[in-house]
Design an enzyme around this catalytic site. Structure first.
Site, PDB file in Angstrom:
ATOM      1  N   ARG A  46       0.848  -1.213   0.000  1.00 48.87           N
ATOM      2  CA  ARG A  46       0.000   0.000   0.000  1.00 48.87           C
ATOM      3  C   ARG A  46       0.875   1.252   0.000  1.00 48.87           C
ATOM      4  O   ARG A  46       0.566   2.246  -0.654  1.00 48.87           O
ATOM      5  CB  ARG A  46      -0.945   0.006   1.205  1.00 48.87           C
ATOM      6  CG  ARG A  46      -1.658   1.341   1.385  1.00 48.87           C
ATOM      7  CD  ARG A  46      -2.957   1.246   2.166  1.00 48.87           C
ATOM      8  NE  ARG A  46      -2.824   0.548   3.426  1.00 48.87           N
ATOM      9  CZ  ARG A  46      -2.222   1.039   4.529  1.00 48.87           C
ATOM     10  NH1 ARG A  46      -1.686   2.239   4.508  1.00 48.87           N
ATOM     11  NH2 ARG A  46      -2.154   0.319   5.628  1.00 48.87           N
ATOM     12  N   TYR A  97     -14.853  15.904 -17.865  1.00 52.52           N
ATOM     13  CA  TYR A  97     -15.238  14.484 -17.799  1.00 52.52           C
ATOM     14  C   TYR A  97     -16.378  14.296 -16.778  1.00 52.52           C
ATOM     15  O   TYR A  97     -16.325  14.873 -15.676  1.00 52.52           O
ATOM     16  CB  TYR A  97     -14.012  13.669 -17.400  1.00 52.52           C
ATOM     17  CG  TYR A  97     -14.302  12.202 -17.227  1.00 52.52           C
ATOM     18  CD1 TYR A  97     -14.629  11.403 -18.316  1.00 52.52           C
ATOM     19  CD2 TYR A  97     -14.266  11.614 -15.974  1.00 52.52           C
ATOM     20  CE1 TYR A  97     -14.899  10.061 -18.152  1.00 52.52           C
ATOM     21  CE2 TYR A  97     -14.531  10.265 -15.805  1.00 52.52           C
ATOM     22  CZ  TYR A  97     -14.856   9.494 -16.901  1.00 52.52           C
ATOM     23  OH  TYR A  97     -15.131   8.173 -16.746  1.00 52.52           O
ATOM     24  N   ASP A 169      -5.773  17.685 -16.489  1.00 53.00           N
ATOM     25  CA  ASP A 169      -6.086  16.295 -16.807  1.00 53.00           C
ATOM     26  C   ASP A 169      -5.649  16.067 -18.259  1.00 53.00           C
ATOM     27  O   ASP A 169      -6.255  16.589 -19.195  1.00 53.00           O
ATOM     28  CB  ASP A 169      -7.593  16.062 -16.637  1.00 53.00           C
ATOM     29  CG  ASP A 169      -7.988  14.595 -16.839  1.00 53.00           C
ATOM     30  OD1 ASP A 169      -7.291  13.896 -17.595  1.00 53.00           O
ATOM     31  OD2 ASP A 169      -8.998  14.179 -16.255  1.00 53.00           O
ATOM     32  N   LYS A 194      -6.758   5.049 -20.276  1.00 52.57           N
ATOM     33  CA  LYS A 194      -6.953   5.470 -21.669  1.00 52.57           C
ATOM     34  C   LYS A 194      -5.689   5.176 -22.482  1.00 52.57           C
ATOM     35  O   LYS A 194      -5.319   4.038 -22.639  1.00 52.57           O
ATOM     36  CB  LYS A 194      -7.361   6.946 -21.705  1.00 52.57           C
ATOM     37  CG  LYS A 194      -8.474   7.304 -20.693  1.00 52.57           C
ATOM     38  CD  LYS A 194      -9.815   6.673 -21.010  1.00 52.57           C
ATOM     39  CE  LYS A 194     -10.796   6.663 -19.837  1.00 52.57           C
ATOM     40  NZ  LYS A 194     -11.089   7.946 -19.233  1.00 52.57           N
TER      41      LYS A 194
END
Ligand code: PLP
Length: 382
Positions: A46, A97, A169, A194
């Site tokens: 983690r 988005y 972004d 993406k």
């Protein structure tokens, strides 16, 4: 080293005596420590994992930065950004988005962050919004799905003068086509689902920065919230990255052909693509990016026609998302942007978005021509 070379030549195996050419998947949650008082580089996945670290170094390098944190998704990366401004104020683009809009309105606002959406293509509107003390400006350019261009240099200068951070972004173009940190942004965020992964087989995200203190705060959130990218997903993105330049070159070339074809096709009202001569901000785009990418959208003037067209396509899967090797088509108002309530949605209902993949361009062009034929006929009826 040029970016294309860096995609395949990078530190894949720091410290590994076997010198693997592909970064191994360190599929372990725990790392044994040398003693009770001396610690190794990793202790718990983690907090850090060598496979994820290799990806993070690679993403930082591609964006021309020093630091990156890889997250379980683009949304997890964007959530980490909102943690930088607790009870602060975020100014965000209005053509954003859909998931980002939902995050900002359903989670950030109720947690005490003041969010204002502005048309970031309008510098005067951005300046007005920044008149109030602002912690973070969140931008997308080109915007998705309307492919509007936001002036990154001007907005980062405005934000800097007022002490606000700027995050971009960069999912729609990837660092091969646009590097916002070089234009003045403080942070870059990615949905690595993406282009970076590129094969539609992993969900991933990242925050990239040159600022050590911001990187420390983002890495703290990554560990504290436990949403870092898992080793196998990190490996999939590392693998996808090796061919990013080849995929992108081909996808963009085909997207240009499709955009040009659609621009003169009967039955098509308007095509949105910064690679077209008629795009209203093409020069601005070319001043800050090295290509138009492979996502485009268009309007038919009629929702029913758009729906029929989408259903008639055979080589474009009906799917949200973009940037992968498979071409896809979507109706943003019904799909990726459905989480934006109608009143706040400025998108044309008939808008169709295409994400162009790596198929043979002629197969895609023929498929589009077949699907478009009925539209052209409908228009001939007086
Ligand atoms: C897909 C996308 C996101 C969300 O990323 P996930 O990996 O799906 O969580 C954020 N921003 C943009 C521009 C996107 O296209």
């Amino acid at each position: 080293m040029r970016p294309e070379t860096a995609l395949v030549r990078h530190g894949t195996h720091p410290g590994d005596p076997h010198r693997p050419l592909s970064t191994p998947i360190y599929q372990t949650a725990l790392f044994e420590q040398p003693s009770a008082s001396t610690f190794g580089a990793y202790d718990y996945t983690r907090s850090g994992n060598p496979t994820r670290a290799a990806l993070e170094r690679q993403l930082a390098r591609l964006e021309g930065a020093e630091f990156a944190s890889a997250f379980a998704s683009g949304m997890a990366a964007l959530t980490a950004l909102t943690r930088l401004v607790p009870r602060g104020r975020i100014v965000a683009g209005s053509d954003l988005y859909g998931g980002t809009f939902r995050l900002l309105t359903s989670l950030a606002e109720p947690s005490g962050i003041d969010v204002e959406f502005v048309d970031t293509t309008d510098l005067a509107a951005v300046e007005r919004a920044l008149a109030r003390p602002t912690g973070l400006v969140l931008l997308e350019t080109p915007t998705n799905p309307l492919l509007e261009i936001v002036d990154l240099r001007s907005i980062t200068a405005l934000a800097r003068a007022r002490g606000a951070l700027v995050a971009v972004d960069n999912s729609l173009l990837s660092p091969l086509l646009q590097r916002p940190l070089e234009l003045g942004a403080d942070l870059v965020v990615h949905s690595a689902t993406k282009f970076l992964c590129g094969h539609g087989d992993a969900t991933a995200g990242a925050v990239v920065t040159r600022d050590r203190e911001l990187a420390r705060r983002i890495a703290f959130v990554q560990n504290a919230e436990g949403n870092g990218l898992a080793p196998f997903e990190a490996w999939l993105v590392l693998r996808g990255l090796k061919t990013l330049h080849l995929r992108l070159r081909e996808q963009q070339r085909t997207a240009r052909r499709i955009a040009r074809r659609l621009a003169t096709a009967p039955g098509i009202l308007r095509v949105h693509y910064p690679g077209l001569r008629g795009h209203r901000n093409r020069e601005l785009h070319e001043s800050q990016a090295s290509g138009p990418g492979s996502v485009l959208s268009f309007e038919t003037g009629c929702v029913a026609s758009s729906e029929r067209l989408v259903d008639a396509l055979r080589q474009f899967s009906i799917a949200v998302s973009f940037g992968g090797v498979h071409s896809s088509v979507s109706l943003p108002c019904r799909m990726s942007h459905a989480s934006i309530p109608g009143a706040r949605r400025t998108l044309p209902e008939d808008l169709v978005r295409l994400s162009v993949g790596v198929e043979h361009p002629d197969d895609l062009l023929e498929d589009l021509a077949n699907a478009l034929a009925p539209l052209a006929q409908e228009q001939r009826v007086p």
